[in-house]
Write a protein that holds these residues in place. Structure first.
Motif, PDB file in Angstrom:
ATOM      1  N   UNK A  86      -7.936   4.741   0.112  1.00 54.28           N
ATOM      2  CA  UNK A  86      -7.461   5.637  -0.851  1.00 54.28           C
ATOM      3  C   UNK A  86      -7.158   7.233  -0.389  1.00 54.28           C
ATOM      4  N   UNK A  87      -7.848   7.414   0.998  1.00 52.82           N
ATOM      5  CA  UNK A  87      -7.651   8.685   1.636  1.00 52.82           C
ATOM      6  C   UNK A  87      -8.652   9.703   0.861  1.00 52.82           C
ATOM      7  N   UNK A  88      -9.620   9.092   0.031  1.00 55.19           N
ATOM      8  CA  UNK A  88     -10.629  10.193  -0.669  1.00 55.19           C
ATOM      9  C   UNK A  88     -11.971   9.406  -0.976  1.00 55.19           C
ATOM     10  N   UNK A  89     -12.990  10.125  -1.028  1.00 56.62           N
ATOM     11  CA  UNK A  89     -13.965   9.508  -1.435  1.00 56.62           C
ATOM     12  C   UNK A  89     -14.064   8.958  -3.014  1.00 56.62           C
ATOM     13  N   UNK A  90     -15.001   8.174  -3.382  1.00 59.25           N
ATOM     14  CA  UNK A  90     -14.867   7.569  -4.856  1.00 59.25           C
ATOM     15  C   UNK A  90     -15.160   9.099  -5.751  1.00 59.25           C
ATOM     16  N   UNK A 116     -13.251  -7.291   0.829  1.00 58.83           N
ATOM     17  CA  UNK A 116     -13.411  -5.957   0.811  1.00 58.83           C
ATOM     18  C   UNK A 116     -12.277  -5.217   0.206  1.00 58.83           C
ATOM     19  N   UNK A 117     -11.285  -5.624   0.530  1.00 55.26           N
ATOM     20  CA  UNK A 117      -9.907  -4.890   0.096  1.00 55.26           C
ATOM     21  C   UNK A 117      -9.797  -5.459  -1.548  1.00 55.26           C
ATOM     22  N   UNK A 118      -9.939  -6.654  -1.660  1.00 50.70           N
ATOM     23  CA  UNK A 118      -9.919  -7.110  -3.134  1.00 50.70           C
ATOM     24  C   UNK A 118     -10.867  -6.249  -3.906  1.00 50.70           C
ATOM     25  N   UNK A 119     -11.960  -6.165  -3.484  1.00 49.05           N
ATOM     26  CA  UNK A 119     -13.018  -5.500  -4.221  1.00 49.05           C
ATOM     27  C   UNK A 119     -12.696  -3.919  -4.396  1.00 49.05           C
ATOM     28  N   UNK A 120     -12.237  -3.339  -3.496  1.00 50.51           N
ATOM     29  CA  UNK A 120     -11.823  -1.930  -3.463  1.00 50.51           C
ATOM     30  C   UNK A 120     -10.756  -1.651  -4.421  1.00 50.51           C
ATOM     31  N   UNK A 121      -9.807  -2.534  -4.322  1.00 53.46           N
ATOM     32  CA  UNK A 121      -8.528  -2.299  -5.412  1.00 53.46           C
ATOM     33  C   UNK A 121      -9.086  -2.395  -6.676  1.00 53.46           C
ATOM     34  N   UNK A 122     -10.067  -3.375  -7.093  1.00 53.48           N
ATOM     35  CA  UNK A 122     -10.630  -3.483  -8.212  1.00 53.48           C
ATOM     36  C   UNK A 122     -11.432  -2.102  -8.516  1.00 53.48           C
ATOM     37  N   UNK A 123     -12.078  -1.523  -7.618  1.00 56.84           N
ATOM     38  CA  UNK A 123     -13.047  -0.276  -7.792  1.00 56.84           C
ATOM     39  C   UNK A 123     -11.978   0.726  -8.267  1.00 56.84           C
ATOM     40  N   UNK A 124     -10.930   0.890  -7.401  1.00 56.66           N
ATOM     41  CA  UNK A 124      -9.867   1.854  -7.493  1.00 56.66           C
ATOM     42  C   UNK A 124      -9.461   1.847  -9.296  1.00 56.66           C
ATOM     43  N   UNK A 134       0.762  -1.241   0.070  1.00 58.95           N
ATOM     44  CA  UNK A 134      -0.160  -0.171   0.107  1.00 58.95           C
ATOM     45  C   UNK A 134       0.700   1.227   0.011  1.00 58.95           C
ATOM     46  N   UNK A 135       0.394   2.153  -0.786  1.00 62.18           N
ATOM     47  CA  UNK A 135       1.157   3.431  -0.850  1.00 62.18           C
ATOM     48  C   UNK A 135       0.326   4.485  -0.914  1.00 62.18           C
ATOM     49  N   UNK A 136       0.628   5.852  -0.391  1.00 62.59           N
ATOM     50  CA  UNK A 136      -0.106   6.907  -0.254  1.00 62.59           C
ATOM     51  C   UNK A 136      -0.151   7.782  -1.488  1.00 62.59           C
ATOM     52  N   UNK A 137       0.647   7.223  -2.375  1.00 60.26           N
ATOM     53  CA  UNK A 137       0.747   8.108  -3.721  1.00 60.26           C
ATOM     54  C   UNK A 137       1.109   7.182  -4.827  1.00 60.26           C
ATOM     55  N   UNK A 182     -14.988   2.348   2.898  1.00 64.57           N
ATOM     56  CA  UNK A 182     -13.660   1.505   2.682  1.00 64.57           C
ATOM     57  C   UNK A 182     -12.833   2.183   1.801  1.00 64.57           C
ATOM     58  N   UNK A 183     -13.468   2.899   0.855  1.00 61.76           N
ATOM     59  CA  UNK A 183     -12.651   3.422  -0.275  1.00 61.76           C
ATOM     60  C   UNK A 183     -11.717   4.789   0.276  1.00 61.76           C
ATOM     61  N   UNK A 184     -12.562   5.282   1.216  1.00 61.34           N
ATOM     62  CA  UNK A 184     -11.765   6.505   1.729  1.00 61.34           C
ATOM     63  C   UNK A 184     -10.658   6.173   2.678  1.00 61.34           C
ATOM     64  N   UNK A 185     -11.187   5.099   3.306  1.00 64.67           N
ATOM     65  CA  UNK A 185      -9.948   4.281   4.446  1.00 64.67           C
ATOM     66  C   UNK A 185      -8.696   4.096   3.458  1.00 64.67           C
TER      67      UNK A 185
END
Length: 276
Positions: free
Chosen positions: A268-272, A227-235, A75-78, A263-266
């Motif tokens: 990626x640090x931002x909303x979708x 959910x982390x797998x799902x959110x990764x695909x969503x990103x 995981x990276x913040x950038x 979870x997306x905000x948690x």
């Protein structure tokens, strides 16, 4: 690192070594594995890594090794994070070390007062040299690159490996095989309404034992991982497609908008919507 759960990285050049420089495609890469051994050398910024019950931060000019089929997440913040990536096919290197697959290589960042700090710094310097060679791209760069990579591997085997006789790690090997089976199954079915019972039955565990096993070996609950797998695909979908947020949520396997947004905000640090 674009594939969902593992990467088949072949061909890997004449020596079974593949060297590349790249940025993270996604700032959150859930637990996954590779057939090949992977060496990451951080070129800028930092990333958080989870491997073998360890959570650590990889800083600029530091190196880490993920051995063949070793489950890990990043995981990276950038998404500007850059790295040198070396993949090694252990079978192809048997010409130099016939039983290389019996060596488990574990190399993590070490403090300066660690007994192996000198060897670790030397390997990092070789990775730095390898980066320069790939940037220069001269006529002899490929030859020098393979030679430098072989020097790194020789030192990793000499100073950062444990040799295990065949059959002595049967228990650990079976657990790792089970984890890879779970990861593969999740990444093939994450868009569906997966239940604990379904995945537990898939690998022959009871629901209760499956929950204990997964938390013990992964450090998170199965639902969290799913959910982390799902959110990764969503990103990735939000970044690379014009799909609406509701379409992305559905395509990624989410049915609850609140959980998806939180979870997306948690992660990626931002909303979708802000990511768009």
């Amino acid at each position: 690192m674009a594939k969902a759960y593992h990467e088949a990285l072949h061909p890997l050049g004449n020596l079974g070594i593949q060297v590349s420089m790249a940025a993270l495609e996604n700032t959150h890469i859930p637990a996954h594995w590779h057939e090949a051994m992977e060496i990451l050398f951080c070129l800028n910024g930092s990333v958080r890594v989870h491997v073998e019950h360890e959570r650590l931060t990889l800083q600029r000019n530091q190196l880490i090794v993920f051995d063949s089929k070793e489950v890990h997440s990043i995981h990276s913040d950038s998404n500007l994070y850059m790295f040198l990536c070396i993949h090694v096919d252990k079978k192809r290197l048997s010409v130099y070390c016939p039983d290389l697959e019996l060596y488990h290589i574990k190399c993590r960042p070490v403090p300066l007062d660690d007994p192996k700090s000198t060897q670790y710094i030397h390997i990092c310097q070789l990775a730095h040299d390898l980066t320069r060679l790939n940037v220069e791209n001269e006529s002899t760069s490929a030859m020098r690159s393979d030679g430098t990579a072989l020097l790194m591997l020789a030192d990793l085997i000499r100073y950062f490996s444990v040799y295990s006789l065949p059959g002595t790690t049967a228990g650990t090997s079976q657990s790792n095989n089970t984890l890879r089976e779970i990861i593969t199954y999740v990444n093939e079915h994450y868009t569906e309404k997966l239940s604990l019972e379904e995945v537990a039955n898939q690998i022959g565990f009871s629901r209760e034992y499956f929950c204990r096993f997964f938390k013990q070996h992964m450090g998170i609950t199965f639902l969290r991982y799913l959910n982390e797998v799902r959110i990764s695909h969503a990103g990735r979908l939000l970044m690379n497609t014009d799909m609406s947020i509701s379409e992305v949520m559905s395509e990624s396997g989410f049915t609850n908008q609140t959980i998806f947004n939180r979870l997306f905000k948690e992660i990626y640090g931002m909303t979708p919507r802000q990511s768009r």
